[in-house]
Design an enzyme around this catalytic site. Structure first.
Site, PDB file in Angstrom:
ATOM      1  CG  ASP A  53      -2.020  -1.009   1.158  1.00 31.60           C
ATOM      2  OD1 ASP A  53      -2.138  -1.697   0.120  1.00 31.60           O
ATOM      3  OD2 ASP A  53      -2.761  -1.166   2.147  1.00 31.60           O
ATOM      4  CD  GLU A 133     -10.313  -3.321  -0.262  1.00 31.07           C
ATOM      5  OE1 GLU A 133     -11.460  -3.382   0.209  1.00 31.07           O
ATOM      6  OE2 GLU A 133      -9.291  -3.575   0.405  1.00 31.07           O
ATOM      7  CD  GLU A 137      -6.746   4.684   0.101  1.00 35.12           C
ATOM      8  OE1 GLU A 137      -6.341   5.338   1.093  1.00 35.12           O
ATOM      9  OE2 GLU A 137      -6.873   3.443   0.102  1.00 35.12           O
TER      10      GLU A 137
END
Length: 222
Positions: A53, A133, A137
């Site tokens: 991430d 996912e 973002e």
């Protein structure tokens, strides 16, 4: 001055956070560098120490840096290289950079990015393979890069300064801006194709069968 410091990892070529074993009682970290729990706990900080991430999280920092630099030019100049280090971690455009890989997160074939890092499950790679996912973002991260580059071009005098070094930095910033725009455009197009599911007359060149009724895909995995 942060208790959980950012460090450069020369093994994988990236910026990672040491991690904080937070103590609710003292409101401080129980650990100090070089005791870095993030390097052994793939669940800490969403796996930051394992490159999970990174573009999601660093995107917020890059966006914040763009906003601050827009109003505080001196701050922008002072921390230019530090912010560039975060950008190079997730979106380094140069194959000649000895310190960071080129486009760590980006899949140029599909146009999307992958959020999963190098964490393993029981010593084995995750069976789900690569995944992402939060396409929103990812888009935000690349938009932040473009915005930061645009702001820093102005901060460095738009390339018309009497200072040669400022003009050089303005040129670097313009490349960051253009790179951010390209990454944003491709990420948006990929999100529309793989994460958004159109139905009816809008379902032109869709990759999903008619039997699939939801309007979005929560996570794409390969």
């Amino acid at each position: 001055t942060a208790e959980a410091k950012f460090l450069y990892d020369d093994g994988w070529g990236g910026v990672v956070n040491c991690g904080c074993s937070f103590n609710e009682g003292t409101q401080h970290c129980d650990n100090q560098y070089p005791n870095c729990p993030a390097f052994s706990d793939p669940g800490l900080n969403f796996g930051n120490g394992f490159y999970n991430d990174h573009h999601f999280h660093y995107g917020y920092m890059i966006y914040a840096a763009a906003v601050v630099a827009n109003y505080d030019l001196s701050w922008g100049r002072t921390y230019f290289e530090q912010v560039l280090a975060l950008i190079r971690d997730i979106a380094n455009p140069s194959i000649h950079d000895r310190y960071f890989p080129a486009f760590r997160q980006k899949d140029w074939f599909l146009g999307s990015s992958w959020a999963s890092g190098i964490a393993t499950l029981g010593g084995q790679p995750y069976l789900n393979g690569r995944n992402q996912e939060s396409s929103s973002e990812a888009i935000h991260a690349y938009e932040a890069i473009g915005l930061y580059g645009e702001v820093m071009v102005r901060v460095w005098g738009d390339g018309v300064s009497s200072d040669v070094s400022e003009n050089h930095n303005a040129e670097r910033a313009s490349r960051v801006r253009d790179m951010g725009r390209l990454l944003t455009a491709t990420e948006i197009r990929s999100a529309q194709r793989y994460w958004h599911v159109l139905h009816g007359d809008l379902a032109v060149n869709t990759i999903y069968p008619k039997i699939y009724k939801p309007s979005v895909v929560g996570m794409v995995r390969i």
